[in-house]
Design an enzyme around this catalytic site. Structure first.
Site: not given
Ligand code: E4P
Length: 218
Positions: A86-88
């Site tokens: 998951v890219k945050v």
């Protein structure tokens, strides 16, 4: 050093994977839009299609910028496939979310990192990867490569487990310098990976070998 390809184009991902040197994929909302992928169901199906091509590490970016929204979207993305990271974004609620995802065993990539301080925060929050953007710093006349070196030094000082994912790589020199410094991963367009193949002496040397072989074998 791991190689990720920075694209949402399935043909490019297949081509890099077929070369046998690909360790993962990074996407971002701009790259998804470039492929014309829109709507929740289509976005998820596209991430699944990417996961079906590669063996591991597919970064899928959240759109939400508030803690609850980031958590909700990230958990949904993580359900698509075990390969999803998951890219945050590096924002206040993003840092809080990195910590929470880490406690839930969801892997993360902290993106849009432009300073050593941001990289320290990402590591302390338990990000799996931190993505410093080299090219975009170079674009504003700052030294993107120096940032990679600073983060490497700091992470080694404290044995942080976060991997340095050098991003916004524009050419092979960026990639090679990252390897010299010791970035854990480089994510780059397909062209940068295939440009590594090229050297004029390889081409002329092969031409000569084949010509000499032909001389005695025809
Ligand atoms: C990283 O994950 C980003 O998607 C990417 O490397 C940004 O690169 P750009 O600056 O070439 O858009």
């Amino acid at each position: 050093m791991k190689f990720f390809i920075d694209t949402a184009n399935l043909n490019e991902i297949r081509e890099a994977y077929d070369l046998g040197v690909l360790d993962g994929v990074t996407t971002n909302p701009s790259l998804m839009a470039k492929e014309g992928i829109k709507g929740d169901a289509n976005v998820k199906a596209h991430y699944k299609a990417i996961c079906n091509i590669v063996d591991q590490n597919v970064s899928a970016e959240v759109i939400a910028t508030d803690f609850d929204g980031i958590m909700r979207e990230g958990r949904e993305l993580a359900k698509i496939d075990d390969k999803i990271v998951v890219k945050v974004p590096m924002i206040r609620d993003g840092v809080k979310a990195l910590k929470k995802f880490s406690s839930e065993g969801i892997r993360t990539n902290c993106t849009l990192v432009f300073s050593p301080g941001q990289a320290i925060l990402a590591a302390k929050a338990g990000a799996s990867y931190v993505s410093p953007f080299i090219g975009r710093l170079d674009d504003i006349s700052q030294d993107g490569m120096e940032l990679i070196a600073q983060i490497r030094l700091i992470y080694d000082n404290y044995s942080y487990g976060t991997e340095i994912l050098a991003a916004s790589i524009r050419h092979t020199i960026h990639l090679i310098k990252c390897a010299e410094i010791g970035a854990d991963v480089a994510t780059c367009p397909l062209k940068v990976i295939t440009d590594l193949l090229k050297h004029p002496l390889t081409d002329s040397g092969l031409e000569k070998f084949l010509a000499d072989h032909k001389k005695v074998n025809s």
